[in-house]
Design a protein around this motif. Structure first.
Motif, PDB file in Angstrom:
ATOM      1  N   ARG A 174       5.170   2.807  -2.267  1.00  0.00           N
ATOM      2  CA  ARG A 174       4.562   1.508  -1.960  1.00  0.00           C
ATOM      3  C   ARG A 174       5.441   0.782  -0.948  1.00  0.00           C
ATOM      4  NH1 ARG A 174       0.092   1.052  -4.104  1.00  0.00           N
ATOM      5  NH2 ARG A 174      -0.266  -1.069  -3.437  1.00  0.00           N
ATOM      6  N   HIS A 186       0.689   5.817   0.926  1.00  0.00           N
ATOM      7  CA  HIS A 186      -0.051   6.926   1.514  1.00  0.00           C
ATOM      8  C   HIS A 186       0.440   8.228   0.897  1.00  0.00           C
ATOM      9  CE1 HIS A 186      -0.850   3.880   4.560  1.00  0.00           C
ATOM     10  NE2 HIS A 186       0.442   3.753   4.724  1.00  0.00           N
ATOM     11  N   GLU A 226      -8.476   2.113   5.891  1.00  0.00           N
ATOM     12  CA  GLU A 226      -8.748   1.654   4.532  1.00  0.00           C
ATOM     13  C   GLU A 226      -7.532   0.993   3.890  1.00  0.00           C
ATOM     14  OE1 GLU A 226     -10.172   5.035   2.367  1.00  0.00           O
ATOM     15  OE2 GLU A 226     -11.883   5.285   3.705  1.00  0.00           O
ATOM     16  N   SER A 227      -6.326   1.459   4.206  1.00  0.00           N
ATOM     17  CA  SER A 227      -5.134   1.007   3.488  1.00  0.00           C
ATOM     18  C   SER A 227      -4.455  -0.215   4.106  1.00  0.00           C
ATOM     19  CB  SER A 227      -4.124   2.136   3.366  1.00  0.00           C
ATOM     20  OG  SER A 227      -3.609   2.497   4.625  1.00  0.00           O
ATOM     21  N   GLN A 248      -8.020   6.877   6.612  1.00  0.00           N
ATOM     22  CA  GLN A 248      -7.073   6.476   5.568  1.00  0.00           C
ATOM     23  C   GLN A 248      -6.268   5.259   5.996  1.00  0.00           C
ATOM     24  OE1 GLN A 248      -4.565   9.693   4.327  1.00  0.00           O
ATOM     25  NE2 GLN A 248      -6.256  10.870   3.461  1.00  0.00           N
ATOM     26  N   HIS A 307       0.848  -1.189   0.000  1.00  0.00           N
ATOM     27  CA  HIS A 307       0.000   0.000   0.000  1.00  0.00           C
ATOM     28  C   HIS A 307       0.884   1.240   0.000  1.00  0.00           C
ATOM     29  CE1 HIS A 307       0.931  -0.869   4.214  1.00  0.00           C
ATOM     30  NE2 HIS A 307       0.744   0.414   4.448  1.00  0.00           N
TER      31      HIS A 307
END
Length: 101
Positions: A66, A29, A93-94, A90, A27
């Motif tokens: 990533r 951000h 969700e990630s 956030q 993931h």
């Protein structure tokens, strides 16, 4: 295995406890954040480069990069976030903890 959130004073910590063989899926951000391998051994991949880390170890994950964390042994992994930069939603969700293939 669990992902827990701790909030206080404009900063929150995401605490991930994972058994060997589990991983935090890849993931990214929009903000940089500090991560801490509190205990255990993990293969940490940031921007396509994997390093084996033994706890206690801190790293900074740059914004828009990533990253994934693979538990080689049982681990405790922390991510520190500023509320004004990244809302807790956030993080929720990630961050996905799954068994490695």
């Amino acid at each position: 295995m669990s992902i827990r959130f701790h909030d206080d004073g404009g900063v929150f910590v995401v605490e991930t406890t994972a058994a060997a063989g589990y991983l935090l899926k890849s993931h990214q951000h929009a903000h940089a954040h500090l991560s801490v391998l509190v205990s255990g051994t993990a293969d940490v991949t940031v921007d396509g480069k994997t390093k084996r880390m033994d706890g206690y170890k801190m790293i900074t994950v740059p914004a828009h990069t990533r990253h994934t964390v693979m538990a080689v042994t049982d681990i405790v992994w922390l991510c520190l976030w500023a509320d004004d930069v990244a809302p807790r939603e956030q993080a929720e969700e990630s961050l996905k903890l799954v068994i490695a293939a």
